[in-house]
Write an enzyme that holds these catalytic residues in place. Sequence first.
Site: not given
Length: 338
Positions: A203, A256
């Site tokens: 992330k 992500k």
Amino acid sequence: MTGFPRIRPRRLRGSGALRSLIAEVDLTPSRFIMPLFVDENLKSPAPTPGLDGYTTYPPDSRELVNLVNAAMEVGVKSFLLFGVPSVKDEVGSRAFADDGPVQKALRLIRSEVGWEPVLMTDLCICEYTSHGHCGLPVNSRRGAVIDNDSTLKVYQRIAVSQAQAGADFVAPSGMMDGQVKVIREALDDAGLTDVGIMAYSVKYASSMYGPFRQAVDSAPRFGDRKSYQMDPRNAREAIKEVRLDLEEGADIAMVKPALLYLDVISLVKRYYPDVPLAAYNVSGEYSMIRAAARQGLIDGTAAMLEALYSIRRAGADMIITYFALDAARAIASGKYFF
């Protein structure tokens, strides 16, 4: 030179049906994970702030059940729940409350729809805290910093609470070191060994989260998240993060954002071809396509599908996307876009 050239790749592109026959990747609604927003401040469904075309629901609303059923009718069977509390505090206590917004929504969907849908829950505290960070702040010689290890205890409580309410998977997104290990231990100790972990392994500290932060009011009230989310300049570091999460017990890894990190998705899949890999087509990526389509600059449906195909082509097995319902309906229409 008659008939030159003999090898003609265009022979395989002559019609939509032929192109679909030899397509290297598929895009089916069963690969989509649809985000659901539930807000315990609402009495009725309302437009989601920052996310054009999206709706936020009260956690106990009939309309939420209707949305899940409508999505399932077109093949979307997996959902990722995010909650907005009525009260925020320093530790995000509504995130692990038995009557918290996500817990209420889980119990409602299970009672009304049953166990056919795969229900996943975002496991973090940024939406629930007064400071807007994914971990607990403490004072240090460098000023206020996010403390890793005390935050893990809160994550354990959230995981057990969400699992007991009906989650199939918890999805820790805070990027705290060791979070998967302690969550796995907490779930197992509570007898919830069948509940999986979809780890936000990779992330990034991305500029693409703005609309989401508006949607759930989760922007940090001080500083930023660069001390715990990944540096956008790094790709090889993603392999380390995935490896650690797998060693700690993750069942699914995630990258992500998706569109701005297709190279990272591809890299992770090459290193871990047998590990289920999710990619999060985040709010900023969604909003850019919606905005360009709204201005008539692009064909919004074609661009949506092209973006989702690119994520699959890069190596993602499943896609978390705000386009899930629209894309599923476009696919069901039978119209060829390629």
